[in-house]
Design an enzyme around this catalytic site. Sequence first.
Site, PDB file in Angstrom:
ATOM      1  N   HIS A 133       0.821  -1.214   0.000  1.00 35.67           N
ATOM      2  CA  HIS A 133       0.000   0.000   0.000  1.00 35.67           C
ATOM      3  C   HIS A 133       0.855   1.265   0.000  1.00 35.67           C
ATOM      4  O   HIS A 133       0.455   2.298   0.535  1.00 35.67           O
ATOM      5  CB  HIS A 133      -1.016  -0.016   1.161  1.00 35.67           C
ATOM      6  CG  HIS A 133      -2.077  -1.068   0.980  1.00 35.67           C
ATOM      7  ND1 HIS A 133      -3.197  -0.854   0.209  1.00 35.67           N
ATOM      8  CD2 HIS A 133      -2.154  -2.352   1.413  1.00 35.67           C
ATOM      9  CE1 HIS A 133      -3.932  -1.970   0.200  1.00 35.67           C
ATOM     10  NE2 HIS A 133      -3.311  -2.887   0.912  1.00 35.67           N
ATOM     11  N   ASP A 193       1.893  -3.897  -9.689  1.00 33.86           N
ATOM     12  CA  ASP A 193       1.661  -5.230 -10.263  1.00 33.86           C
ATOM     13  C   ASP A 193       1.997  -5.286 -11.758  1.00 33.86           C
ATOM     14  O   ASP A 193       2.780  -6.143 -12.185  1.00 33.86           O
ATOM     15  CB  ASP A 193       0.220  -5.682 -10.009  1.00 33.86           C
ATOM     16  CG  ASP A 193      -0.142  -5.645  -8.527  1.00 33.86           C
ATOM     17  OD1 ASP A 193       0.779  -5.576  -7.698  1.00 33.86           O
ATOM     18  OD2 ASP A 193      -1.338  -5.681  -8.209  1.00 33.86           O
TER      19      ASP A 193
HETATM   20  C1  GLA Z   1      -2.839  -4.416  -4.996  1.00 40.23           C
HETATM   21  C2  GLA Z   1      -2.657  -3.284  -6.004  1.00 40.23           C
HETATM   22  C3  GLA Z   1      -1.241  -2.724  -5.967  1.00 40.23           C
HETATM   23  C4  GLA Z   1      -0.820  -2.396  -4.532  1.00 40.23           C
HETATM   24  C5  GLA Z   1      -1.142  -3.546  -3.588  1.00 40.23           C
HETATM   25  C6  GLA Z   1      -0.896  -3.182  -2.149  1.00 40.23           C
HETATM   26  O1  GLA Z   1      -2.069  -5.500  -5.371  1.00 40.23           O
HETATM   27  O2  GLA Z   1      -2.926  -3.739  -7.299  1.00 40.23           O
HETATM   28  O3  GLA Z   1      -1.138  -1.607  -6.793  1.00 40.23           O
HETATM   29  O4  GLA Z   1      -1.393  -1.195  -4.105  1.00 40.23           O
HETATM   30  O5  GLA Z   1      -2.482  -3.975  -3.703  1.00 40.23           O
HETATM   31  O6  GLA Z   1       0.451  -2.948  -1.944  1.00 40.23           O
END
Ligand code: GLA
Length: 375
Positions: A23, A161
């Site tokens: 996050h 991601d």
């Molecule tokens: C999800 C979101 C990412 C990131 C994570 C928490 O995977 O897609 O962008 O914010 O949560 O770190």
Amino acid sequence: MGDWTVRHVRARAPGRVNLIGEHTDYNDGFVLPMAIDFATTVDATARDDRLLTIASDHYSDVVVALDLDALPQGPTGGWADCPRGMVLELQRDGAIFPGADLRIASAVPLGAGLSSSAALEIATGLAMLALAGARVDRIALAKVAQRAENEQMGTRSGIMDPYVCAKARSGEALLLDTRALTDRAVQFPHGVQILICNTMVQRKLASGQYNLRRESCERAVEILHRRFPAVAALREVTLEQLEAAREQLDPVDYRRCRHVITEDARTLETAEALSAGRLHDVGRAMNASHASLRDDYEVSCEQLDVMVELARSCDGVYGARMTGGGFGGCAIALVPRSAIAEVEATVRAGFARAFGVVPDLYRTSAAGGAEVLSE
Ligand code: GLA
């Protein structure tokens, strides 16, 4: 039409785990993810009638057929939102595609917080761009995938991601600066492995809760900015500044910020520790990250908490934490290779005893990023 020279492309893109830095990506901070040994494959076959058909091995009887000139906009909640959204956003950026038949095969567990959607977006994007004979810039591709996620799927997720999915290299984790969009490779040490432990809790409410966390951060930044004009994101807020503004902040927002600020520091420390092979320090930071996500950010759940406790109770385990957005999904543990079978047995039995559910466990190395396999 009909002058497209490439008629068939196969692209693959991996899921990911985040070692630490949770996050923080939508707060301009740092993250330390790596790609995993499970990937999504997209086979794209050109067609000349401007139709896009999408079929998936997971939904064998359903083929979605769409007109490339009139793709639906915004989230529909259907399984094809992800590839449809990616194609739509690429077109918005100027890509010109022939029609295509897409066939998706995913080995990334769905809804488990291992970024099956980023894998699908990036694999779709790579395959479609290869069909169109277009040049691919990996960072630009990741940004398009993020936009597809934000605008076509309704989750205001960060860049982590799709970035790691598009740019990972085998044997390495990536320390990504989400503001500068630059990364540094961090060698993943030999002799240890990441064990992914799936709570089997699907991340159902995830996107609503996720967006709320993001709003908390934004609200706090507005207040902090008034007091400290140089502050544009939580990335540059110090704990001292946060304390100084505490009275003005909503108490829940204050704790959300405390997580983000301490997590950023832990991420940078972990990258150093991992490079230097200081695995006990890595493990300590992972444990502290989990506690902060559980208590301050409140994105863990009972199953994740029990899973990390079980992993940590095993001899040799350096540390364990939830990974990804939270509210279910997976935990990861840093485990010496020699101990992995024993850790698996303990975690599996303990979790089954606690919840009556046998968790899926996956060993993974730091895998390579997305690639076009054949044209
Ligand atoms: C999800 C979101 C990412 C990131 C994570 C928490 O995977 O897609 O962008 O914010 O949560 O770190």
